[in-house]
Write an enzyme that holds these catalytic residues in place. Structure first.
Site, PDB file in Angstrom:
ATOM      1  N   TYR A   3      -9.539   6.245  -0.531  1.00 21.69           N
ATOM      2  CA  TYR A   3      -9.296   4.848  -0.893  1.00 21.69           C
ATOM      3  C   TYR A   3      -9.877   3.987   0.227  1.00 21.69           C
ATOM      4  O   TYR A   3      -9.398   4.044   1.370  1.00 21.69           O
ATOM      5  CB  TYR A   3      -7.802   4.576  -1.036  1.00 21.69           C
TER       6      TYR A   3
ATOM      7  N   PRO B 118      -4.613   0.834 -11.730  1.00 21.83           N
ATOM      8  CA  PRO B 118      -4.826   2.253 -11.436  1.00 21.83           C
ATOM      9  C   PRO B 118      -4.774   2.615  -9.958  1.00 21.83           C
ATOM     10  O   PRO B 118      -4.802   3.806  -9.625  1.00 21.83           O
ATOM     11  CB  PRO B 118      -6.216   2.525 -12.015  1.00 21.83           C
TER      12      PRO B 118
ATOM     13  N   TYR C 222       3.423   7.955  -3.609  1.00 21.87           N
ATOM     14  CA  TYR C 222       2.227   8.519  -4.236  1.00 21.87           C
ATOM     15  C   TYR C 222       2.543   9.802  -4.995  1.00 21.87           C
ATOM     16  O   TYR C 222       2.045  10.014  -6.099  1.00 21.87           O
ATOM     17  CB  TYR C 222       1.165   8.757  -3.169  1.00 21.87           C
TER      18      TYR C 222
END
Length: 388
Positions: free
Chosen positions: A200, A292, A384
């Site tokens: 990310y 998302p 997560y």
């Protein structure tokens, strides 16, 4: 036709609910507007939490996920030219699996058909009747002929644009929405993976994400204008943008390859409550949408139907409906936490057109705190992997 539970929508939520009910001896019929080929070919991302993996495994549909999915024990945050690994397993004792949504759908369709489950594809004109009574029904057209299903319950798993949420009574209904003003440009690439784990990346040009599909296919995303068009982006321009956003001081570069799919998806948060009225219940994208960034969409759908299946099992086995009556409250506790995490990850990693220099520095400082503080890294990891 007559069944105990009529399910509208053959996505992960509808198919898994039907299978969980079957395992409890409860009959259901699933209606889907698209063909089987269409739902199995619609390529969607898939990051499965530990709890989702466990539910699929316990339901007997996890064998291919375990054999072909990629088990990940960490993720990386990239910013300022450096990558920082968050060790999910060390921090939580849990992991995630990258396994696309359409593969989950294939597994569930196969399981339902093997059990002689009733799946009706390519239906149209779906209408709900009497959902505020003890004898609801669903009318539709299938194979060119009008048909009707009488059921005890109707479950809406037909997504944001489906027919079931509009059938909910307006009294007492409340919708919560956040539009972010940007989208994700996604590509599928024929190449070896660039990384063993998801990356990310936060960059002044915008967010980027490195993911995988198979040993020979990568899934890559970068932040874009949601009103943009894929025709405006040549392959060379895409690679230049990804290299710029993913640049690393250690010389790491994303692997290039043949781009064989391009698409733009919007970014929004949405919750509609209540998720039930009379004999009508909503699950998955019918009731909520997450950006998302947090990888929560399919996991929330699985969580919803797991709660709903338990309530329906209690109703048919014990003649009690307290779990069904408490479905909205039980589901929303999980949903709002996932909405929060998805909003937080989105806010942490994306560039915002109206951000002031102060806000941009606060974003950078927060990222530094996440990667340097075990407590903050643990909070990210717990959310997560779904360890809450």
């Amino acid at each position: 036709m007559r069944t105990q539970v009529a399910i509208i929508g053959a996505g992960p939520a509808g198919l898994l609910l039907s299978h969980l009910l079957h395992l409890s001896g409860i009959e259901s019929i699933v209606l889907e507007s698209r063909s089987r080929a269409d739902i199995e070919a619609t390529i969607r991302a898939g990051v499965l939490e530990q709890g989702t993996m466990d539910i699929l495994t316990n339901a007997g549909v996890g064998a291919r996920m375990k054999a072909e999915g990629a088990l990940h024990h960490g993720v990386e945050l990239a910013f300022g030219g450096r990558r920082h690994r968050i060790d999910l397993t060390e921090l939580t004792g849990k992991a995630i699996t990258v396994y696309p949504q359409h593969e989950v759908i294939k597994d569930l369709v196969a399981a339902r058909l093997a059990a002689q489950g009733q799946l009706l594809f390519e239906v149209s004109g779906v209408q709900l009747h009497g959902v505020d009574t003890a004898t609801p029904s669903v009318s539709f057209v299938h194979g060119g002929e009008a048909a009707r299903i009488d059921a005890d319950f109707v479950i809406g798993c037909d997504g944001y644009h489906g027919v079931t949420r509009p059938a909910m009574p307006p009294q007492g209904r409340e919708d919560f929405t956040r539009n972010y003003g940007f989208g994700w440009f996604g590509i599928l690439v024929e190449s070896a993976p660039s990384s063993d784990e998801l990356i990310y990346a936060r960059h002044d040009r915008g967010f980027a994400l490195v993911s995988t599909r198979t040993p020979t296919v990568q899934r890559l995303y970068f932040q874009c204008d949601p009103a943009d068009h894929v025709d405006n982006w040549s392959d060379d321009r895409i690679w230049a943008e990804l290299h710029a956003r993913l640049e690393s001081n250690d010389g790491w570069r994303v692997n290039e390859g043949r781009i064989f799919q391009k698409g733009i998806i919007g970014m929004r948060s949405f919750v509609s409550t209540p998720m039930q009225a009379g004999r009508l219940f909503l699950a998955g994208d019918s009731a909520h949408i997450v950006p998302p960034t947090g990888a929560k969409g399919m996991n929330l759908a699985v969580s919803d139907v797991n709660v709903l299946a338990q309530g329906l099992e209690q109703y048919y086995r014990q003649g009690r409906d307290d779990r069904l009556q408490g479905y909205t409250d039980a589901a929303l506790r999980r949903i709002w936490r996932a909405e929060y995490f998805s909003w937080w990850m989105t806010s942490l990693l994306h560039t915002f057109a109206d951000a002031t220099p102060f806000q941009r520095e606060m974003q950078r400082a927060e990222l530094e705190c996440v990667v340097s503080s075990r407590a903050m890294a643990t909070a990210l990891a717990e959310n997560y992997v779904g360890a809450f």
